[in-house]
Design a protein around this motif. Structure first.
Motif, short mmCIF file in Angstrom:
data_model
loop_
_atom_site.label_atom_id
_atom_site.label_comp_id
_atom_site.label_asym_id
_atom_site.label_seq_id
_atom_site.Cartn_x
_atom_site.Cartn_y
_atom_site.Cartn_z
N ASP A 287 -5.70 -61.00 44.56
CA ASP A 287 -5.83 -61.70 43.28
C ASP A 287 -6.01 -60.72 42.13
O ASP A 287 -6.89 -59.84 42.17
CB ASP A 287 -7.04 -62.64 43.32
N PHE A 288 -5.17 -60.87 41.10
CA PHE A 288 -5.29 -60.02 39.92
C PHE A 288 -5.13 -60.86 38.67
O PHE A 288 -4.49 -61.90 38.66
CB PHE A 288 -4.27 -58.88 39.95
N ARG A 289 -5.74 -60.38 37.60
CA ARG A 289 -5.59 -60.98 36.29
C ARG A 289 -4.72 -60.07 35.43
O ARG A 289 -4.58 -58.89 35.72
CB ARG A 289 -6.95 -61.19 35.62
N TYR A 290 -4.15 -60.64 34.38
CA TYR A 290 -3.32 -59.85 33.49
C TYR A 290 -3.43 -60.41 32.08
O TYR A 290 -3.92 -61.52 31.86
CB TYR A 290 -1.86 -59.83 33.97
N ARG A 291 -2.98 -59.62 31.13
CA ARG A 291 -2.98 -60.02 29.73
C ARG A 291 -1.54 -60.02 29.24
O ARG A 291 -0.88 -58.99 29.25
CB ARG A 291 -3.83 -59.06 28.90
#
Length: 283
Positions: free
Chosen positions: A248-252
């Motif tokens: 799981d990763f977040r991004y902008r």
């Protein structure tokens, strides 16, 4: 003044955030535009009214008065209508702070209400690339995936909607969700593929990944591998599509936080949308 033509018939959609944060710039923009074109002014109170106004533009050329979030919202609406190819947008950047119009400035829109409004009247439409992800959402500038534990709060100008209490809850959820579990801060483990070719795999920790429109109808991707001791040069490529996958990763994307996800693909769309820019701006 030259005779009015089809491009002089404008629908000017003034974002509510712009009206609240800088009413003087909004007034100046209306005065300059009204002196050179026939206007229909729309004052939406939220994203739904904003979208309805844009959808009912008819033959009028749409002008957005607002920050980067308002510009992104307009492009998203036109993309859902599949109308980007036939519609040239214009924007007068207005926000509470300079960072809220960073994207518009990077695209070539002049700073200041007077200069930007004159560009609406005297500028020329230019076709620009964008990215579309596997959820059919658009990115006008870039995507950034930081290492684990790096802050991912939305930048000023990111989407804002709903009641104040809802925004507070959303902010709290983002803050708590962005905090890594103890011991998890550090490089990410991601697989990055450019047109099916693996640039880095899960066995290579990375400090960050960026994907952006790169011109020529291709996306530009750069991966910054984590280094121990001797520095490791970034890995870059230009490709039609870029896929990032892993834990799981977040991004902008364009300054707005998204995720967590386990995989996301961004595909370049060449000359997919039109934005009115100064006539003397170098392509």
């Amino acid at each position: 003044m030259s005779a009015r033509g089809p491009r002089d018939d404008l629908i000017v959609i003034i974002d509510p955030v712009a009206r609240r944060t800088d009413g003087e710039s909004v007034r100046i923009a209306k005065d300059v535009l009204g002196a050179g074109a026939a206007l229909k002014l729309v004052l939406p109170e939220g994203p739904e009214e904003f979208a309805r106004a844009l959808a009912r533009r008819g033959t009028r050329r749409p002008v957005v008065v607002g920050d980067d979030a308002a510009l992104r919202r307009a492009v998203a609406v036109l993309h859902r209508e599949r109308a980007l190819g036939a519609t040239d947008l214009a924007v007068v950047p207005v926000a509470g702070g300079a960072t809220g119009v960073r994207l518009a400035r990077a695209l070539g829109v002049p700073a200041g209400a007077v200069a930007a409004a004159r560009t609406v009247l005297d500028g020329v439409p230019r076709r620009l690339d964008l990215l579309v992800d596997d959820r059919d959402e658009v990115v006008l500038g870039d995507v950034r995936i930081p290492s684990l534990g790096a802050g991912l709060a939305d930048e000023p100008g990111a989407e804002r909607h709903g009641h104040a209490w809802l925004r507070t809850c959303q902010s709290l959820v983002r803050t708590l969700g962005a905090r890594p579990a103890a011991g998890r801060a550090g490089p990410s483990r991601l697989r990055v593929e450019a047109d099916g070719v693996t640039l880095v795999d899960l066995d290579q920790p990375v400090e960050g990944v960026s994907v952006a429109t790169g011109g020529g109808g291709l996306a530009r991707v750069e991966v910054r591998p984590s280094s121990v001791g001797a520095g490791v040069a970034p890995v870059g490529a230009r490709a039609r599509s870029v896929t990032v996958s892993g834990p799981d990763f977040r991004y902008r994307a364009d300054g707005a936080t998204a995720g967590p996800v386990r995989t996301r693909t961004w595909t370049a769309r060449p000359q997919a949308w039109g934005l009115t820019l100064p006539a003397d701006l170098r392509a």
